[in-house]
Write a protein that holds these residues in place. Structure first.
Motif, short mmCIF file in Angstrom:
data_model
loop_
_atom_site.label_atom_id
_atom_site.label_comp_id
_atom_site.label_asym_id
_atom_site.label_seq_id
_atom_site.Cartn_x
_atom_site.Cartn_y
_atom_site.Cartn_z
N ALA A 1 44.49 32.70 34.25
CA ALA A 1 43.94 31.45 34.77
C ALA A 1 42.43 31.50 34.97
CB ALA A 1 44.63 31.10 36.09
N GLU A 2 41.91 32.62 35.47
CA GLU A 2 40.50 32.65 35.82
C GLU A 2 39.56 32.48 34.63
OE1 GLU A 2 39.55 35.94 38.36
OE2 GLU A 2 41.00 35.34 39.91
N PRO A 3 39.81 33.15 33.48
CA PRO A 3 38.93 32.90 32.34
C PRO A 3 38.95 31.45 31.88
CG PRO A 3 40.18 34.91 32.01
CD PRO A 3 40.77 34.23 33.20
N ALA A 4 40.14 30.83 31.90
CA ALA A 4 40.24 29.43 31.49
C ALA A 4 39.45 28.54 32.45
CB ALA A 4 41.70 28.99 31.45
N ASP B 1 54.06 26.27 35.64
CA ASP B 1 55.17 26.73 34.79
C ASP B 1 54.66 27.36 33.51
OD1 ASP B 1 54.29 24.30 33.78
OD2 ASP B 1 56.29 23.44 33.49
N ALA B 2 53.48 26.95 33.03
CA ALA B 2 52.89 27.60 31.86
C ALA B 2 52.51 29.04 32.20
CB ALA B 2 51.66 26.83 31.40
N LEU B 3 51.93 29.25 33.38
CA LEU B 3 51.59 30.61 33.80
C LEU B 3 52.84 31.46 33.96
CD1 LEU B 3 48.77 30.09 36.46
CD2 LEU B 3 48.56 31.15 34.21
N ASP B 4 53.89 30.90 34.54
CA ASP B 4 55.13 31.65 34.73
C ASP B 4 55.68 32.12 33.39
OD1 ASP B 4 54.99 31.25 37.44
OD2 ASP B 4 56.42 29.58 37.48
N LEU B 5 55.71 31.23 32.41
CA LEU B 5 56.24 31.60 31.10
C LEU B 5 55.34 32.62 30.41
CD1 LEU B 5 58.28 31.29 28.83
CD2 LEU B 5 56.99 29.29 28.00
N ALA B 6 54.04 32.44 30.50
CA ALA B 6 53.10 33.37 29.86
C ALA B 6 53.25 34.77 30.44
CB ALA B 6 51.67 32.86 30.03
N ILE C 1 46.53 23.45 30.04
CA ILE C 1 47.44 24.21 29.19
C ILE C 1 48.82 24.15 29.82
CG2 ILE C 1 47.96 26.48 28.21
CD1 ILE C 1 44.91 27.04 28.40
N THR C 2 49.79 23.65 29.05
CA THR C 2 51.12 23.38 29.58
C THR C 2 52.14 24.42 29.12
OG1 THR C 2 51.78 22.02 27.71
CG2 THR C 2 50.57 20.91 29.49
N LYS C 3 53.32 24.33 29.70
CA LYS C 3 54.41 25.21 29.29
C LYS C 3 54.75 24.97 27.82
CE LYS C 3 59.20 26.47 30.39
NZ LYS C 3 60.37 26.20 31.27
#
Length: 406
Positions: A246-249, A259-264, A291-293
Motif C-alpha cells: 500500500a505505501e508505495p502506491a 479486499d485487494a490487499l487481503d488477496l494480494a 486498485i481493486t480485488k
C-alpha cells in the motif's frame, strides 16, 4: 496507471520504496557499529532466510548506514571459488578499502605494513606476479605468508584493522551468498573475526545466506555461535505485508481496497520479492487510482507466468532429470520439510539410493536441511511451481551413477 511511475521494484537486491518489517535487524546493525567504534565488542550478524525474503536488500541498508557513519564498506557476493580465486577476490577489495580509509599520501606506518601484508597474502598463489597492487610494496616477511588460509587471512584482517584503528575509522565486510564459501574459507573468516574481536579492532563481518549457514558456521568453528547472531528473516507479518504493497502506491497517489490487499497478501504469502512482482504487475492492470480485488485477480496469471519464466525456471533449468524428479516428488508431498525416506518412496527407491541426488540439490542451493533427515525448498512456493511446470511426475529408470574415477 503510468508505467513510468510504477513504484514497485521486482529486481534482485533492489531496494523497495517501503522497507518494512526489518527494524530489529537494522537496529542490531546500528548497535554493532556504535559499540565497535567505542572499542567494545558485539556479536556480528549473518542474516539467514529463503530466496526472495530481502537478505540482499538488508545488506544494502547496512551499507548505507555504515557509509553514513563514515565506515568503509567491502562488498562481496560469494561464488564457489577455490582458495586462489578467493584470495584474489579478497585482496582486490581490501586494497580498495585501504585507500578509502586514507589517501596514500597520508599513510602512516600501519598502512604501509597492511599493504605489505596484502602483498604477502597473494605471493604464495601468484609466483608469476600477475596480481599487481598498483603500488610498490614488498611482502611482509612472516605475515600472511604461511600458505595456510586461516593464518594468512587472520594476519591480513588484523593488519587492516590496525590501520583503520590508527585513523579512528572502521571497516564492514558485507558478504552475500555466504553459504557458497568452501568449508576452509568459512573457517578462515570465522577464525580471523575471532582474532579481531580479541584485539578489539574495528573490522567486522556481516553476512547473508540460506538457512543452512548457521549449521555450516558451527561445523567450521564451534565458537561461531558466540561470534555471530543468526537472525532469520522470512515472510512479512500480517501487519507489514499490506504496508509493503500500500505505501508505495500511496506515494504515487493510488490506493488498494482492503479486499485487494487481503488477496494480494494471500497470493504472495507475504514474501517481499513476490509482493514486488505482484505490485508491479497489478500497476499495469489497474485503470484508475484505486486498485481493486478484481485487478488483483486478473493479475495473478501474469504474476505467476513472470515468476515461472524467471525466478523459478532459472533454478529448475540447472537440474538433471533425476534431480527434477526428486524436486517434483517433494512438491507432491507439500511445501513443508520432507523426510528423505518419504521422497524416496514416491520415487519407488530407497533413501540411500537418492542420497547423492539430495546432496547435489543441497549443494546447488535448491534444498536445505532444517533438521536431520529432512529437506526443504530454499525458494518459497517452489512446490507450487513444480506442480505447474511438471504436472506429471516422470520417474527416470534406474541406472548406475557415473564414477569419477578414471
Amino acid at each position: 496507471m503510468d508505467p513510468v511511475l510504477n513504484p514497485y521494484t521486482p529486481n534482485a537486491g533492489a531496494r523497495p520504496q517501503a522497507v518494512v518489517g526489518r527494524d530489529d535487524q537494522l537496529q542490531s546493525f546500528d548497535l554493532l557499529l556504535r559499540r565497535l567504534k567505542l572499542g567494545r565488542t558485539e556479536q556480528s550478524m549473518t542474516i539467514t532466510g529463503l530466496r526472495g525474503v530481502g537478505k540482499t536488500v538488508l545488506l544494502g541498508q547496512f551499507r548505507s548506514k555504515a557509509l553514513a557513519a563514515d565506515w568503509v564498506v567491502v562488498n562481496l557476493e560469494v561464488s564457489k571459488h577455490d582458495d586462489q580465486r578467493f584470495r584474489f577476490d579478497v585482496a582486490y577489495r581490501l586494497r580498495t578499502a585501504l585507500l578509502e580509509l586514507s589517501p596514500r599520501a597520508k599513510w602512516n606506518q600501519r598502512f604501509e605494513h597492511a599493504l605489505s601484508v596484502l602483498r604477502s597474502f597473494t605471493v604464495s598463489i601468484d609466483q608469476a606476479g600477475s596480481f599487481t597492487l598498483g603500488m610498490n610494496a614488498a611482502p611482509a616477511e612472516g605475515y600472511a605468508d604461511h600458505g595456510d588460509l586461516t593464518l594468512d587471512l587472520t594476519d591480513l584482517l588484523v593488519a587492516l584493522g590496525e590501520a583503520a584503528q590508527s585513523v579512528s575509522r572502521g571497516v564492514v565486510l558485507l558478504f552475500d551468498e555466504i553459504q557458497f564459501l568452501q568449508p576452509q574459507q568459512l573457517e578462515a573468516l570465522i577464525a580471523a573475526l575471532h582474532k579481531l574481536v580479541q584485539r578489539e579492532l574495528p573490522v567486522t563481518l556481516v553476512g547473508a545466506g540460506l538457512p543452512q549457514i548457521a549449521e555450516l558456521a558451527g561445523d567450521a568453528k564451534s565458537y561461531a555461535e558466540r561470534l555471530f547472531k543468526f537472525p532469520r528473516i522470512g515472510e512479512l507479518s500480517d501487519g507489514d505485508a499490506p504496508r509493503a504493497l500500500a505505501e508505495p502506491a500511496e506515494q504515487e497517489g493510488a490506493t488498494f481496497t482492503s479486499d485487494a490487499l487481503d488477496l494480494a497478501v494471500e497470493v504472495t504469502g507475504g514474501y517481499p520479492y513476490f509482493i514486488q512482482e505482484l505490485g508491479y504487475a497489478v500497476w499495469g492492470i489497474a485503470q484508475g487510482d484505486q486498485i481493486t480485488k478484481d485487478d488483483v485477480e486478473r493479475t495473478i496469471p501474469i504474476y505467476e507466468s513472470k515468476l515461472d519464466a524467471s525466478f523459478f525456471r532459472v533454478r529448475l533449468d540447472r537440474a538433471t532429470e533425476l534431480q527434477r524428479a526428486y524436486l517434483r516428488a517433494m512438491a507432491s508431498l507439500g511445501p513443508l520439510p520432507q523426510k528423505a525416506a518419504d521422497v524416496a518412496a514416491v520415487l519407488h527407491r530407497q533413501s540411500t539410493q537418492l542420497g547423492p541426488t539430495r546432496a547435489e540439490l543441497i549443494n546447488m542451493g535448491l534444498l536445505y536441511t532444517p533438521e536431520h533427515g529432512y529437506a526443504a525448498f530454499t525458494v518459497p512456493h517452489f512446490d507450487q511451481f513444480m506442480l505447474r511446470a511438471l504436472p506429471e511426475l516422470l520417474i527416470p529408470e534406474g541406472r548406475p551413477r557415473r564414477s569419477n574415477r578414471t
